[in-house]
Design an enzyme around this catalytic site. Structure first.
Site, short mmCIF file in Angstrom:
data_model
loop_
_atom_site.label_atom_id
_atom_site.label_comp_id
_atom_site.label_asym_id
_atom_site.label_seq_id
_atom_site.Cartn_x
_atom_site.Cartn_y
_atom_site.Cartn_z
N SER A 146 0.67 -1.20 -0.30
CA SER A 146 -0.48 -0.48 -0.43
C SER A 146 1.31 1.55 -0.07
CB SER A 146 -0.77 0.57 1.15
OG SER A 146 -1.85 0.41 1.35
N GLU A 240 -9.40 -3.66 -7.45
CA GLU A 240 -8.81 -2.09 -6.21
C GLU A 240 -9.12 -0.96 -6.74
OE1 GLU A 240 -5.38 -2.48 -3.57
OE2 GLU A 240 -4.60 -4.68 -4.33
N HIS A 270 -7.88 -4.90 -1.32
CA HIS A 270 -6.16 -4.59 -1.49
C HIS A 270 -5.36 -5.43 -0.72
CE1 HIS A 270 -3.70 -0.39 -1.01
NE2 HIS A 270 -4.13 -0.90 0.31
#
Length: 297
Positions: A146, A240, A270
């Site tokens: 991320s 996503e 995610h």
């Protein structure tokens, strides 16, 4: 797609719907995550976990029994630059080590909004310089998920620009590479993404940037010169909202002549790797990362 993954998607979607009803201040989110730490499973017996000072940055070294003494993975945690602790991720960092057969160094970069850009980047560079003084750079790899995936790529830029020896490889899991928020999937996948809410991203980006240019390549690696980087593997889920942050980053790397592989996993949420204890797809993705790294370390 496994039944467990389908159930995880459902649970994440319900949690996303519940959170969308109210704004949760960062301080409150941190307190809630702190309470969860006690319930995170510990690493397997025989795993050595050591708190250390990595060049002025708080860090934790994780060594599983399978780890080779000459290999190390520097792990860049996610959390939108505002949350993240070693205890929350202790069921994941050892899995990275087992997959790569390497030591893992988790580090606590300073968090926004108290410490905005470029504080996280400065800490990442400091941690890597410390690590490179103890391991051959050719035996070091980066892994980030991320925001941590974007930070790992930005750190490669910074090290390259400073003429410092780069690690042998990097893996970006669902990376956030564009804080200007221009990816088409932000809207196209807004309903399909079971986990992330597009409404939260502008505030999180502002908290980190604190007025800095969202297209600065050290904050948003999508806008940087992607040449001269080590081999990179990118994983992202097809649903996503950040899917296009990965796809466009891979295209930029390829256009610059860098060695890049991207895998778009159908319907995965995610950073699904973090759910490896729960879903087989998480374990499969980590095994793929392990193969990628073992071939390069």
């Amino acid at each position: 797609m496994s039944l467990r993954a389908e159930l995880l998607r459902l649970a994440l979607r319900l949690l996303k719907k519940w959170h969308s009803r109210r704004y949760v201040p960062i301080a409150t989110a941190r307190r809630r995550l702190k309470r969860i730490e006690a319930f995170v499973p510990r690493p397997p017996a025989g795993t050595q976990t050591t708190a250390i000072d990595a060049g002025g940055v708080n860090a934790v070294r994780v060594a599983v029994r399978q780890a080779r003494s000459d290999r190390c993975v520097l792990y860049f945690h996610g959390g939108a630059y505002v949350v993240g602790t070693a205890k929350l991720l202790r069921d994941f960092t050892w899995r990275i080590g087992a997959a790569a057969r390497a030591h893992v160094l988790y580090f606590d970069y300073r968090l926004a909004p108290e410490h905005p850009f470029p504080a996280a980047l400065e800490d990442a560079v400091a941690a890597y310089r410390w690590l490179a003084g103890r391991f051959d750079a050719r035996r070091i790899a980066f892994i980030g998920d991320s925001a941590g995936g974007g930070l790992a790529l930005a750190t490669l830029y910074k090290l390259r620009d400073e003429g410092f020896a780069l690690p042998a490889a990097a893996v970006a899991i669902s990376p956030w590479t564009d804080l200007a928020l221009t990816g088409p999937s932000l809207q196209a996948n807004a309903a399909a993404d079971p986990m992330l809410n597009i409404a939260n991203l502008p505030t999180l980006a502002d908290d980190y940037l604190a007025g800095a240019d969202p297209r600065h390549h050290y904050a948003s690696p999508l806008y940087g010169d992607a040449s001269g980087l080590p081999p990179i593997l990118i994983h992202v889920g097809s649903d996503e909202i950040l899917r296009d942050d990965s796809i466009r980053m891979a295209e930029r790397l390829k256009a610059a002549g860098s060695d890049v592989e991207i895998e778009v996993w159908p319907r995965m949420p995610h950073a699904w790797h973090l759910f490896a204890r729960i879903i087989p797809e998480g374990r499969q993705a980590l095994a793929r990362i392990g193969t990628f790294l073992q071939q390069r370390l």
